[in-house]
Design a protein around this motif. Structure first.
Motif, PDB file in Angstrom:
ATOM      1  N   TYR A 131     -12.738  -2.952   6.459  1.00 50.27           N
ATOM      2  CA  TYR A 131     -12.137  -3.787   5.418  1.00 50.27           C
ATOM      3  C   TYR A 131     -13.205  -4.142   4.382  1.00 50.27           C
ATOM      4  O   TYR A 131     -14.384  -4.282   4.718  1.00 50.27           O
ATOM      5  CB  TYR A 131     -11.558  -5.080   6.017  1.00 50.27           C
ATOM      6  N   THR A 132     -12.763  -4.236   3.154  1.00 48.05           N
ATOM      7  CA  THR A 132     -13.673  -4.640   2.083  1.00 48.05           C
ATOM      8  C   THR A 132     -13.144  -5.926   1.451  1.00 48.05           C
ATOM      9  O   THR A 132     -11.982  -5.979   1.022  1.00 48.05           O
ATOM     10  CB  THR A 132     -13.777  -3.535   1.018  1.00 48.05           C
ATOM     11  N   PRO A 184      -8.127   0.887   7.409  1.00 46.18           N
ATOM     12  CA  PRO A 184      -8.946   0.588   6.233  1.00 46.18           C
ATOM     13  C   PRO A 184      -8.169   0.756   4.924  1.00 46.18           C
ATOM     14  O   PRO A 184      -8.539   0.196   3.906  1.00 46.18           O
ATOM     15  CB  PRO A 184     -10.081   1.616   6.319  1.00 46.18           C
ATOM     16  N   TYR A 185      -7.116   1.534   4.989  1.00 45.58           N
ATOM     17  CA  TYR A 185      -6.368   1.769   3.751  1.00 45.58           C
ATOM     18  C   TYR A 185      -4.993   1.125   3.836  1.00 45.58           C
ATOM     19  O   TYR A 185      -3.994   1.663   3.366  1.00 45.58           O
ATOM     20  CB  TYR A 185      -6.288   3.277   3.459  1.00 45.58           C
ATOM     21  N   ASP A 186      -4.971  -0.018   4.479  1.00 42.44           N
ATOM     22  CA  ASP A 186      -3.749  -0.804   4.528  1.00 42.44           C
ATOM     23  C   ASP A 186      -3.530  -1.439   3.156  1.00 42.44           C
ATOM     24  O   ASP A 186      -4.419  -1.425   2.304  1.00 42.44           O
ATOM     25  CB  ASP A 186      -3.894  -1.896   5.603  1.00 42.44           C
ATOM     26  N   SER A 187      -2.329  -2.012   2.989  1.00 40.68           N
ATOM     27  CA  SER A 187      -2.059  -2.588   1.675  1.00 40.68           C
ATOM     28  C   SER A 187      -2.767  -3.941   1.526  1.00 40.68           C
ATOM     29  O   SER A 187      -3.103  -4.602   2.509  1.00 40.68           O
ATOM     30  CB  SER A 187      -0.549  -2.750   1.480  1.00 40.68           C
ATOM     31  N   PHE A 188      -2.946  -4.287   0.289  1.00 42.71           N
ATOM     32  CA  PHE A 188      -3.717  -5.486  -0.039  1.00 42.71           C
ATOM     33  C   PHE A 188      -3.026  -6.741   0.473  1.00 42.71           C
ATOM     34  O   PHE A 188      -1.818  -6.930   0.281  1.00 42.71           O
ATOM     35  CB  PHE A 188      -3.899  -5.554  -1.556  1.00 42.71           C
TER      36      PHE A 188
END
Lengths: 794, 224
Positions: free
Chosen positions: A524-525, A566-570
């Motif tokens: 996560y970022t 990691p590429y889940d929605s915001f």
């Protein structure tokens, strides 16, 4: 399983015995009628005689099997000792070699030229010095072997009485030798030429020389005899320790032995034991002449072993008798007439044998050394096998059946020693093998002083943890300013100058190319700060983290699951709150381990106490009266929850009361720093359990202060450049420091010595390492660098 | 420490306690003096700090600089600074209003971060693209070194540029105020356009955001 077969076999062997005994008694009754020489009477006499011989023979059989078992056991033990010896010798060699190298290095440095090449050859095996040394060690410690010598003399006499001749003794010696596996093993070793064999071979050569020297008399020994000697030397030597080891609390062992003896409780079996001992006793006598010369009894013993053949041939049995011990001797005389009376002596011998075994078990260290010594001689003997005409054929002939029986009996009777035998039986004695052997030996000899010596040595090395880089966290675009571990999970968060924080799950690694370290990609970022993120703290629950940025804000984040896509929605709710009050960059954060309270320090000159999540999160503000002093780092005083400590660019450090926001104490940080203008404190931490404050200084020092007095406890130059970061492990035993000299160092807090240094990061401008951290509950440490990487060490 | 001996007073550090206004406010270091493996990044950042609007100077490599590394480091810097734009977008661009990644109505961009490209909302596309770029540009496989880069890896920069550019275009066409605000601070889009044009990393057809000069002319345009 193991026991069943042999037991049945044993039963089979014993079968005839009861019958035989019955016959004997009958016969004895009838023998009174001998004067009437009737035909049936003679026949009957012959019959009974025959029956007696049969009985004896069967007894011998039993006894032989017994002995074989014992031999197998001893052989196993010997191998174990050999392994041990090899291991020790190898270590000695290594150490010696290292020393030589050091010396040559020193020499080279000092005189600028290479030392003799000879001195430097890697562990070749010029054993002599060591062996001598060992002799030296062993000899003074030994004591007189009076008791067993007496026994041996008794045995010898006994043997003579029952008519065993020297030739038989020779044959037996050969057999014993073959049973002990000296020949086969040695030849194997030679053929293999493996490292152990090499050691052995070299040693034996040297040893042989040594023996020759020592023996002085230089009588040509037949090879078989020599082999026997050597094989028995270990037994004898261990025998020696009987005297010293009066107190052995090995009851189990004892019982076990007596059981065994009980099984073999017939004349023949004992006779065999005696047989072997008689040889020894003879040897002993032979040595008698030298006794006076040699002060040390054990040396005598050893020598006697090697001389016994000489003495045997040269000196009469009479002399041997004269050496015999009084009481036992008398007893012997009385009982020597009849077979059945010998039981007393035999029982004594049995006891001695038991003692011997006890001695062996309780003193393996000695035994080991002895075995080593003996081993030195053993290998000489294979080449001229042919000399041994007498014994060899018989040995060969006997071997197969003996081996069968021996092995089986061994497994049933001596099952306790079985595992050892199995382990030691493996001839390829490399490291592991010898280690394993040691382990087993150690198990058998719990009270043994050689224990720690053998086993702990390698283990200590293992237990001293060295940290190695395992994970490389690549994903930031610019320097990583701070990092913090999750309290429980193998998860950490990094804060970077690239405006983001990233969440890393160390269990989600990217298969690395070939490097030893694994790459981790962030799960996560956290985006929220405008500009660099400078500080970070993770709550003790692991659910939240707090970051301070150059944008003056403190962001409160709900940490997403470490298994999130990691590429889940915001998810905007990840940013739970933003604490706004500071007016300049937030450089330091510290979270209380139990209270949900957060300390922050900012270049606006204030330290603030927050209660994140509450309606009015700002609880308190701490300021100094002096202008232009900027806090650089804050920490709670871990052992006094009402206090916190803050360090300043002026290199002053103050302890504040959290409630009143007043200074409680000023630590002597400034006084103990260099007078130079630029010596700020970059990091301040408190010891988790002790009232000690630790400060990291721009002047390369780490300093320790007493929280009660404010006095300096210890000051040390810790790095080659400014120390930027500190972390104390959760147990308070180690300190981790990071510096702009690109290295992190681990310190033992007790001795204040550096345990390990790791060069971890590269420089960007004049910055290198910004932060270091211990995992609160797992064996991880981490470093954050200006090269945009974070590294985790295990 | 060589440097310390040389210029005793200049130690280029942002020490704890440094005020935001003093961040990186040290005397410039010439590229020749930079002995770090991160010299190119240092050089670029130094140039940006010096004058963010002087795009030409920022994009002028030092003599003898390897072009692959130069492009790579610039792209890293773009992606890093785009985080700032993404932060702004997060406050305004939500999945309800921007359900798709679009710039003009001509194209819907599919998010390449997923196994099968997906029609992510614009904000997700932005985040995913930046995250993916961060992973790619930090990949030990493609970019194990920041000093020398394989040609095959340099070839990957083009696709990163294309995707990243869509963030500019989306912001420009859908969050114009925000875009202008950010562009005024950073000149990032202008620099990026010059960069991809100079190094031919994108075709001109794809550069749909008007040049700064044009956008200043068309300043009155409202955002969609």
């Amino acid at each position: 399983m193991i026991e069943e077969g042999p037991v049945s076999q044993h039963g089979g062997q014993l079968g005839p015995i009861p019958g035989g005994i019955g016959m004997v008694t009958k016969q004895q009754d009838e023998s009174g009628q001998r004067p009437q020489y009737s035909m049936p009477g003679i026949l009957h006499f012959l019959q009974t005689e025959w029956a007696r011989f049969e009985m004896e023979r069967s007894q011998w059989e039993v006894e032989r099997a017994e002995l074989q078992a014992r031999i197998a056991f001893l052989q196993g033990e010997r191998k174990g000792q050999e392994n041990l010896k090899q291991d020790l010798v190898r270590r000695i060699k290594m150490l010696e070699f290292a020393l030589k190298q050091e010396r040559s290095k020193y020499h080279k440095l000092k005189y600028g030229m290479e030392i003799n090449q000879e001195d430097l050859k890697p562990p070749s095996f010029d054993k002599k010095n060591e062996d001598d040394q060992m002799d030296g060690e062993v000899l003074p410690a030994s004591n007189s072997g009076v008791s067993w010598r007496q026994g041996r003399q008794l045995l010898r006499q006994y043997l003579q009485e029952i008519g065993y001749t020297d030739t038989i003794i020779d044959v037996r010696s050969a057999r014993v030798r073959s049973l002990l596996g000296i020949q086969p093993q040695l030849s194997d070793n030679e053929r293999e030429g493996g490292p152990p064999a090499l050691v052995n071979g070299e040693q034996s050569n040297k040893r042989a020389n040594e023996l020759n020297r020592q023996m002085g008399k230089k009588v040509p020994l037949s090879i078989g005899e020599r082999a026997l000697l050597e094989s028995e030397a270990s037994i004898l030597n261990t025998f020696d320790f009987l005297g010293t080891d009066g107190v052995v609390d090995d009851e189990d062992e004892d019982e076990n032995l007596s059981d065994e003896d009980g099984m073999a409780a017939d004349d023949e079996s004992e006779e065999r034991l005696e047989k072997r001992r008689s040889i020894k006793s003879v040897a002993n006598e032979g040595m008698a002449g030298i006794d006076d010369v040699l002060a040390d009894p054990e040396t005598q013993e050893a020598l006697s072993e090697f001389d016994f053949l000489v003495s045997e041939s040269g000196e009469g049995a009479g002399e041997a008798r004269s050496h015999g011990d009084g009481p036992e001797w008398e007893e012997r005389k009385e009982t020597s007439g009849e077979w059945h009376v010998d039981q007393q002596v035999l029982s004594k011998l049995k006891e001695q044998y038991k003692k011997e075994r006890k001695g062996r078990k309780s003193r393996p260290k000695r035994a080991t050394l002895q075995a080593m010594l003996e081993n030195l001689g053993t290998e000489d003997d294979n080449s001229p096998n042919e000399d041994n005409d007498n014994s060899l054929p018989r040995t060969m002939a006997d071997l197969p059946e003996l081996d069968d029986a021996g092995v089986q009996r061994g497994s049933s009777i001596l099952f306790r020693s079985d595992p050892r035998k199995q382990i030691l039986g493996v001839p390829g004695s490399d490291d592991e093998n010898s280690e394993a052997a040691l382990g087993d030996l150690a198990r058998l000899t719990v009270s043994n002083d050689s224990d720690p010596y053998d086993i702990s040595a390698p283990k200590e090395v293992v237990f001293r943890k060295t940290w190695n880089a395992k994970y490389t966290l690549r994903s930031h675009f610019d320097g990583v300013r701070a990092l913090a571990f999750h309290p429980v999970e193998p998860v950490l968060i990094t804060a970077s100058e690239d405006n983001t924080l990233k969440l890393w799950n160390l269990q989600k690694t990217v298969p690395a190319k070939k490097a030893a370290s694994l790459d981790v990609e962030p799960v996560y970022t956290f985006r929220g700060h405008i500009g660099s993120v400078l500080s970070l703290a993770v709550s003790s629950s692991g659910e939240q983290c707090f970051s301070g940025g150059i944008d003056s804000t403190i962001r409160c984040w709900n940490i997403p699951s470490s298994n999130i896509d990691p590429y889940d929605s915001f998810e905007p709710s990840v940013l739970q709150d933003t604490l706004v009050a500071h007016t300049d960059a937030v450089w330091g954060l510290s979270i209380h381990s139990t209270k949900m309270q957060l300390l922050s320090c900012s270049s606006d000159g204030t330290v603030r106490l927050w209660s994140p999540g509450s309606k009015s999160p700002l609880l308190n503000t701490f300021t100094l009266d002096t202008d232009n002093d900027i806090p650089t780092s804050v920490d709670f005083v871990r052992c006094d929850p009402s206090q916190m400590v803050a360090s300043y660019t002026s290199s002053n450090t103050y302890i504040f009361d959290i409630e009143t926001a007043k200074q409680v104490l000023k630590l002597d940080t400034k006084q103990n720093s260099d007078a130079s203008v630029d010596n700020q404190i970059n990091c301040v931490v408190n010891h988790p359990t002790l009232p000690v404050t630790i400060t990291a200084h721009e002047d390369r020092h780490i300093r320790f202060f007493d929280n009660n007095t404010g006095k300096l406890i210890h000051s040390m130059v810790a790095h080659l450049d400014a120390v930027t970061s500190l972390s104390v492990d959760p147990n308070g035993l180690y300190l981790l420091s990071g510096s702009h000299d690109c290295s992190i160092r681990l310190w033992n807090l007790d001795s204040k010595t550096c345990v390990q240094e790791i060069t971890a990061h590269r420089k960007k401008f004049d910055e290198s390492i910004h932060d270091v951290a211990f995992h609160p509950s797992k064996p991880y440490i981490a470093s954050a660098g200006s090269d945009a990487l974070a590294k985790v060490f295990v | 420490m060589k440097m310390a001996a040389e210029v005793v007073t200049i130690v280029r550090r942002n020490r704890p306690g440094t005020k935001a206004e003093n961040w990186c406010s040290w005397v410039e270091e010439s590229f020749e003096e930079m002995d770090s493996t991160l010299a190119v990044q240092q050089f670029i950042q130094q140039a940006i700090r010096k004058d963010v609007s002087n795009v030409d100077e920022i994009l002028t490599p030092p003599d003898g600089q390897d072009e692959g590394v130069w492009k790579y480091e610039h792209l890293r810097q773009f992606c890093m600074e785009l985080n700032g734009l993404a932060v702004k977008l997060q406050s305004e661009c939500n999945p309800e209003t921007c359900t798709q990644m679009t710039a003009t109505e001509q194209w819907i961009f599919l998010c390449a971060a997923h196994k099968t490209p997906k029609e992510c909302p614009a904000i997700d596309y932005t985040r995913h693209t930046l995250d993916g770029a961060a992973c790619l540009l930090n990949s030990n496989k493609y970019f194990p070194s920041r000093v020398s880069i394989k040609d095959s890896s340099v070839a990957k920069l083009g696709s990163v540029c294309r995707r990243v550019y869509r963030i500019f275009s989306h912001a420009y066409f859908h969050h114009r105020t925000l875009f202008d605000e950010y562009e005024n601070e950073t000149c990032l889009c202008r620099r990026f356009t010059s960069f991809v044009t100079k190094y031919n990393l994108m075709s001109k057809d794809n550069l749909i955001v008007p040049n700064l000069d044009e956008s200043q002319v068309l300043g009155g345009e409202s955002d969609a």
